[in-house]
Scaffold this active site. Structure first.
Site, PDB file in Angstrom:
ATOM      1  CG  HIS A   1      -5.022  -0.529   3.787  1.00 25.09           C
ATOM      2  ND1 HIS A   1      -5.218   0.062   2.554  1.00 25.09           N
ATOM      3  CD2 HIS A   1      -4.301   0.342   4.511  1.00 25.09           C
ATOM      4  CE1 HIS A   1      -4.619   1.254   2.544  1.00 25.09           C
ATOM      5  NE2 HIS A   1      -4.049   1.434   3.711  1.00 25.09           N
ATOM      6  CG  ASN A   2      -7.223  -1.046  -0.695  1.00 27.15           C
ATOM      7  OD1 ASN A   2      -6.239  -0.955   0.029  1.00 27.15           O
ATOM      8  ND2 ASN A   2      -7.128  -1.060  -2.006  1.00 27.15           N
TER       9      ASN A   2
ATOM     10  CE  LYS B   1      -3.193  -2.116  -0.632  1.00 29.60           C
ATOM     11  NZ  LYS B   1      -3.535  -2.192  -1.980  1.00 29.60           N
TER      12      LYS B   1
ATOM     13  CD  GLU C   1      -7.596   3.914   0.410  1.00 27.18           C
ATOM     14  OE1 GLU C   1      -6.639   3.175   0.713  1.00 27.18           O
ATOM     15  OE2 GLU C   1      -7.830   4.262  -0.757  1.00 27.18           O
TER      16      GLU C   1
ATOM     17  CB  SER D   1      -0.901   0.023   1.234  1.00 28.19           C
ATOM     18  OG  SER D   1      -1.619   1.231   1.258  1.00 28.19           O
TER      19      SER D   1
HETATM   20  P1  NDP Z   1      -0.133  -2.159 -14.524  1.00 31.34           P
HETATM   21  O1  NDP Z   1      -1.149  -2.742 -13.615  1.00 31.34           O
HETATM   22  O2  NDP Z   1      -0.529  -1.126 -15.482  1.00 31.34           O
HETATM   23  O3  NDP Z   1       0.582  -3.356 -15.304  1.00 31.34           O
HETATM   24  C1  NDP Z   1       1.525  -3.102 -16.318  1.00 31.34           C
HETATM   25  C2  NDP Z   1       2.618  -4.124 -16.250  1.00 31.34           C
HETATM   26  O4  NDP Z   1       2.077  -5.440 -16.410  1.00 31.34           O
HETATM   27  C3  NDP Z   1       3.624  -3.943 -17.363  1.00 31.34           C
HETATM   28  O5  NDP Z   1       4.908  -4.216 -16.846  1.00 31.34           O
HETATM   29  C4  NDP Z   1       3.190  -4.987 -18.359  1.00 31.34           C
HETATM   30  O6  NDP Z   1       4.215  -5.414 -19.225  1.00 31.34           O
HETATM   31  C5  NDP Z   1       2.806  -6.101 -17.440  1.00 31.34           C
HETATM   32  N1  NDP Z   1       1.963  -7.108 -18.067  1.00 31.34           N
HETATM   33  C6  NDP Z   1       0.656  -6.992 -18.393  1.00 31.34           C
HETATM   34  N2  NDP Z   1       0.221  -8.143 -18.950  1.00 31.34           N
HETATM   35  C7  NDP Z   1       1.264  -9.001 -18.946  1.00 31.34           C
HETATM   36  C8  NDP Z   1       1.433 -10.349 -19.356  1.00 31.34           C
HETATM   37  N3  NDP Z   1       0.411 -11.038 -19.850  1.00 31.34           N
HETATM   38  N4  NDP Z   1       2.648 -10.907 -19.205  1.00 31.34           N
HETATM   39  C9  NDP Z   1       3.675 -10.214 -18.682  1.00 31.34           C
HETATM   40  N5  NDP Z   1       3.575  -8.946 -18.253  1.00 31.34           N
HETATM   41  C10 NDP Z   1       2.375  -8.346 -18.391  1.00 31.34           C
HETATM   42  O7  NDP Z   1       1.127  -1.625 -13.659  1.00 31.34           O
HETATM   43  P2  NDP Z   1       1.155  -0.788 -12.310  1.00 31.34           P
HETATM   44  O8  NDP Z   1       2.583  -0.520 -12.065  1.00 31.34           O
HETATM   45  O9  NDP Z   1       0.211   0.336 -12.340  1.00 31.34           O
HETATM   46  O10 NDP Z   1       0.593  -1.805 -11.199  1.00 31.34           O
HETATM   47  C11 NDP Z   1       1.227  -3.063 -10.944  1.00 31.34           C
HETATM   48  C12 NDP Z   1       0.449  -3.791  -9.849  1.00 31.34           C
HETATM   49  O11 NDP Z   1       0.433  -2.995  -8.679  1.00 31.34           O
HETATM   50  C13 NDP Z   1      -1.024  -4.062 -10.185  1.00 31.34           C
HETATM   51  O12 NDP Z   1      -1.407  -5.317  -9.642  1.00 31.34           O
HETATM   52  C14 NDP Z   1      -1.773  -2.974  -9.459  1.00 31.34           C
HETATM   53  O13 NDP Z   1      -3.079  -3.346  -9.070  1.00 31.34           O
HETATM   54  C15 NDP Z   1      -0.906  -2.736  -8.274  1.00 31.34           C
HETATM   55  N6  NDP Z   1      -0.978  -1.338  -7.860  1.00 31.34           N
HETATM   56  C16 NDP Z   1      -0.934  -1.063  -6.588  1.00 31.34           C
HETATM   57  C17 NDP Z   1      -1.008   0.225  -6.147  1.00 31.34           C
HETATM   58  C18 NDP Z   1      -0.917   0.452  -4.743  1.00 31.34           C
HETATM   59  O14 NDP Z   1      -1.110   1.546  -4.256  1.00 31.34           O
HETATM   60  N7  NDP Z   1      -0.617  -0.575  -4.005  1.00 31.34           N
HETATM   61  C19 NDP Z   1      -1.160   1.367  -7.007  1.00 31.34           C
HETATM   62  C20 NDP Z   1      -1.154   1.002  -8.337  1.00 31.34           C
HETATM   63  C21 NDP Z   1      -1.072  -0.307  -8.720  1.00 31.34           C
HETATM   64  P3  NDP Z   1       4.431  -4.683 -20.662  1.00 31.34           P
HETATM   65  O15 NDP Z   1       5.288  -3.502 -20.383  1.00 31.34           O
HETATM   66  O16 NDP Z   1       5.116  -5.711 -21.468  1.00 31.34           O
HETATM   67  O17 NDP Z   1       3.077  -4.326 -21.192  1.00 31.34           O
END
Ligand code: NDP
Length: 479
Positions: free
Chosen positions: A187-188, A184, A191, A128
């Site tokens: 937590h949300n 987690k 929130e 988070s």
């Molecule tokens: P995204 O959720 O936008 O995911 C993009 C990434 O996933 C890229 O690296 C992409 O690779 C990869 N990807 C997607 N499909 C595939 C696949 N089939 N095989 C391999 N790689 C794949 O990225 P974020 O950085 O925004 O979020 C990452 C995680 O973190 C998510 O689960 C999200 O929910 C979580 N998150 C958590 C937050 C928090 O506050 N805790 C905030 C934001 C996100 P490519 O570059 O090749 O497309």
């Protein structure tokens, strides 16, 4: 191999987490992303990080020292499954795969079992704090085997946020398999409740008491110096101070009043429903966002009759203090309910979650960080078997002190036609907990009347049924 940890998925969250890891003494970080351009961009933008760049899963696996430890930061769902499967094929027994995305805890339970059967460790870690937290110190909620935590713990401790009070890193071994992602998720959910309660306080001060946003900003800033001190109260003051550059109006007035959501609030309520645990404060918050986002219904409802003119307040300062107390008391209920659902899930899934430790790791790095969480940790440390947080001495006294104000605010809200579902449902929950008798007795009698669902009596053991359509005699149907 030279890297002790790797990151797969280098979009904003993964890239920031990788940079955070690389900046800590003792870590060497291998990075991999499906599209190699992302890896190249990250590595060339941050030479100081000393990343080990890899462009295939095989190279990534070869770059890691054993037990290999890789954190996946990709889209939740199918993408996560795809990456896990590739890593599992390239890794060997004893290696550790961590999913740091926002996975459903039920997916985490399934994945952990599958990988355990192949001799691999799988850790579902809730992270988070958003992008900023990933870079500078998130709150981390890992679930997995105790054995894997021996490797994962020091890595997470190196990058987690640290509590201001005692400098402790905001990470703990939450429990096995889905425990981390469950916590987690809650937590949300909390929130959502926190934000809804703050929004209700704002609405009452605005529409009930007629304050301007800038004045309410000062009220929130003042509240942030006391028992309500928290990140969300702090940013609320900032938002309310903001003036729209285009129109010169308060910023909050030019934002469309339809709240979005990405699903974790709904997941929390769904889980609570399945577990039979009332988390009405969180549920009201999710529903309130839903209602706001139905413009067609709100348009149709706009002519429904209300109380006419807003009620005249005799003492605005006293009302502000009442709202503060109602907010605090309702917040206690929301957290109490949130910890209830963690406790019931822990017992259902055999997680052995230490609620006090969970409260502690939420003190920094995450969105609900607040002074209040230290008090929650103390309450659970004093009584680890506490059945309801609001009944702990510190919180029952606080709610008791606030209850008159809370009742005045809920009645003012009703009389003035300002919806306050969070405040009022929390008060109803508090009163239901206190009630010596609940009308559930009547519900049991009704169920027996129309469905022969039986009932128990207050004066002895046994299960009974009354012949409602016959002579109304009572028969015992069970022990
Ligand atoms: P995204 O959720 O936008 O995911 C993009 C990434 O996933 C890229 O690296 C992409 O690779 C990869 N990807 C997607 N499909 C595939 C696949 N089939 N095989 C391999 N790689 C794949 O990225 P974020 O950085 O925004 O979020 C990452 C995680 O973190 C998510 O689960 C999200 O929910 C979580 N998150 C958590 C937050 C928090 O506050 N805790 C905030 C934001 C996100 P490519 O570059 O090749 O497309």
């Amino acid at each position: 191999p030279s890297a002790n940890v790797g990151v797969v998925g280098l979009a904003v969250m993964g890239a920031n987490l990788a940079r955070n890891l690389a900046s800590r003494e003792g870590n060497r970080v291998a990075v991999y992303n499906r599209s190699p351009e992302r890896t190249r961009t990250l590595v060339s933008a941050h030479p100081e990080a000393g990343f080990v760049a890899t462009e295939s899963v095989a190279d990534f696996a070869a770059a890691l020292t054993r037990p290999r430890t890789a954190i996946i930061m990709v889209q939740a769902g199918k993408a996560t499954d795809a990456v896990i499967s590739e890593l599992a094929d390239a890794f060997e027994p004893g290696d550790i795969i961590i999913d740091g995305g926002n996975a459903q805890y039920t997916d985490t339970i399934r994945r952990e079992l599958e990988l355990r059967q192949r001799g691999l460790h799988f850790v579902g870690a809730g992270i988070s704090g958003g992008e900023e937290g990933a870079l500078n110190g998130p709150s981390i909620m890992p679930g997995g085997s105790a054995e894997s935590y021996e490797t994962v713990g020091p890595i997470f401790r190196s990058i987690a946020a640290r509590a201001e009070e005692d400098g402790e890193p905001c990470v703990t071994h939450v429990g096995t398999d889905g425990a981390g992602h469950f916590v987690k998720m809650v937590h949300n959910g909390i929130e959502y409740a926190d934000m809804q309660l703050i929004a209700e306080a704002f609405d009452l001060l605005r529409r009930g008491a007629g304050f301007e946003p800038a004045e309410i900003a000062e009220i929130f800033a003042e509240w942030n110096t006391g028992e309500l001190e928290s990140y969300l109260i702090e940013i609320t003051a900032e938002v309310l101070r903001q003036v729209d550059a285009r129109t010169g109006r308060p910023f909050v007035d030019v934002v469309l009043d339809q709240a979005g959501q990405k699903g974790t609030g709904t997941w929390t309520v769904q889980a609570a429903l399945s577990l039979g645990t009332p988390i009405s404060g969180i549920a009201e918050a999710v529903f309130a966002r839903g209602l706001s986002s139905h413009p067609e219904q709100r348009l149709a409802g706009a002519h429904l009759e209300g109380p006419g003119s807003p009620i005249a307040l005799e003492d605005r300062d006293a009302f502000v203090e009442d709202v503060r107390q109602a907010l605090y008391a309702s917040k206690i209920i929301a957290y109490s309910q949130g910890f209830d659902v963690i406790r019931t899930a822990a017992s259902q899934y055999g997680w052995h979650i230490d609620s006090g430790a969970v409260a502690k790791i939420w003190r920094a790095g995450c969105i609900i960080r607040a002074r209040f969480l230290g008090r929650i940790a103390e309450a659970y440390q004093a009584d680890p078997s506490l059945v309801s947080l609001v009944t702990a001495p510190f919180f029952s006294e606080a709610a008791g002190r606030a209850q008159q104000a809370w009742r005045r605010v809920v009645s003012t809200a009703a009389l003035s036609g300002v919806p306050a579902p969070g405040f009022s449902s929390s008060l109803a929950y508090y009163d239901a907990l206190r009630a010596p008798r609940l009308p559930a007795s009547l519900i049991q009698a009704q169920r027996d009347f129309f469905g022969a669902h039986t009932y128990r009596r207050i004066d002895g053991p046994g299960v009974f049924h009354t012949e409602w359509s016959g002579d109304r005699s009572e028969t015992q149907t069970g022990e």
